[in-house]
Design a protein around this motif. Structure first.
Motif, mmCIF file in Angstrom:
data_model
loop_
_atom_site.group_PDB
_atom_site.id
_atom_site.type_symbol
_atom_site.label_atom_id
_atom_site.label_comp_id
_atom_site.label_asym_id
_atom_site.label_seq_id
_atom_site.Cartn_x
_atom_site.Cartn_y
_atom_site.Cartn_z
ATOM 1 N N GLY A 147 -0.954 -6.529 -3.127
ATOM 2 C CA GLY A 147 0.324 -5.925 -2.751
ATOM 3 C C GLY A 147 0.233 -4.417 -2.661
ATOM 4 O O GLY A 147 0.787 -3.798 -1.750
ATOM 5 N N ALA A 148 -0.492 -3.801 -3.598
ATOM 6 C CA ALA A 148 -0.653 -2.346 -3.587
ATOM 7 C C ALA A 148 -1.417 -1.889 -2.352
ATOM 8 O O ALA A 148 -1.063 -0.887 -1.716
ATOM 9 C CB ALA A 148 -1.366 -1.890 -4.854
ATOM 10 N N ARG A 149 -2.475 -2.632 -1.976
ATOM 11 C CA ARG A 149 -3.236 -2.283 -0.757
ATOM 12 C C ARG A 149 -2.335 -2.410 0.470
ATOM 13 O O ARG A 149 -2.393 -1.568 1.375
ATOM 14 C CB ARG A 149 -4.471 -3.161 -0.625
ATOM 15 C CG ARG A 149 -5.597 -2.761 -1.565
ATOM 16 C CD ARG A 149 -6.899 -3.472 -1.257
ATOM 17 N NE ARG A 149 -6.804 -4.922 -1.284
ATOM 18 C CZ ARG A 149 -6.962 -5.680 -2.359
ATOM 19 N NH1 ARG A 149 -7.222 -5.135 -3.528
ATOM 20 N NH2 ARG A 149 -6.873 -6.995 -2.292
ATOM 21 N N GLY A 150 -1.540 -3.447 0.516
ATOM 22 C CA GLY A 150 -0.618 -3.623 1.640
ATOM 23 C C GLY A 150 0.374 -2.484 1.739
ATOM 24 O O GLY A 150 0.658 -1.975 2.828
ATOM 25 N N ARG A 151 0.875 -2.058 0.605
ATOM 26 C CA ARG A 151 1.835 -0.953 0.595
ATOM 27 C C ARG A 151 1.178 0.333 1.100
ATOM 28 O O ARG A 151 1.785 1.109 1.834
ATOM 29 C CB ARG A 151 2.387 -0.763 -0.809
ATOM 30 C CG ARG A 151 3.447 0.296 -0.892
ATOM 31 C CD ARG A 151 3.927 0.462 -2.329
ATOM 32 N NE ARG A 151 5.067 1.335 -2.333
ATOM 33 C CZ ARG A 151 6.264 1.007 -2.746
ATOM 34 N NH1 ARG A 151 6.491 -0.203 -3.204
ATOM 35 N NH2 ARG A 151 7.241 1.864 -2.711
ATOM 36 N N GLU A 152 -0.082 0.577 0.699
ATOM 37 C CA GLU A 152 -0.807 1.758 1.176
ATOM 38 C C GLU A 152 -0.948 1.735 2.692
ATOM 39 O O GLU A 152 -0.736 2.750 3.359
ATOM 40 C CB GLU A 152 -2.197 1.818 0.545
ATOM 41 C CG GLU A 152 -2.206 2.161 -0.917
ATOM 42 C CD GLU A 152 -3.590 2.006 -1.534
ATOM 43 O OE1 GLU A 152 -4.586 1.920 -0.784
ATOM 44 O OE2 GLU A 152 -3.661 1.955 -2.770
#
Length: 82
Positions: free
Chosen positions: A50-55
């Motif tokens: 999820g964090a990678r997607g947000r980035e």
């Protein structure tokens, strides 16, 4: 949040399967079930995904980036390059 999405309407262009999301074919409930189980098995529950997607979303779809892309498109159209 981690994402599980169907491969319709350009979803695969926005997300990288296994990196920023799990992409499943449409109308394939078994594939959706498998993706949910894969997500549950991830050590951090998919939080790093999820964090990678947000980035990626923050970088690729920021106001600044969208404005630059629109400017480039209009400039190319005005110069007759498209």
């Amino acid at each position: 949040r981690p994402v599980i999405a169907t491969d319709v309407g350009g979803t695969a262009e926005l997300a990288v399967d296994g990196e920023t999301a799990f992409i499943v074919p449409p109308r394939r409930p078994e594939a959706l079930k498998d993706a949910i189980l894969r997500l549950r098995r991830l050590p951090d529950g998919g939080q790093s995904m999820g964090a990678r997607g947000r980035e990626v979303v923050g970088r690729e779809f920021s106001i600044q980036n969208s404005t630059k892309k629109t400017e480039k498109l209009f400039t190319a159209l005005l110069k007759g390059k498209l």
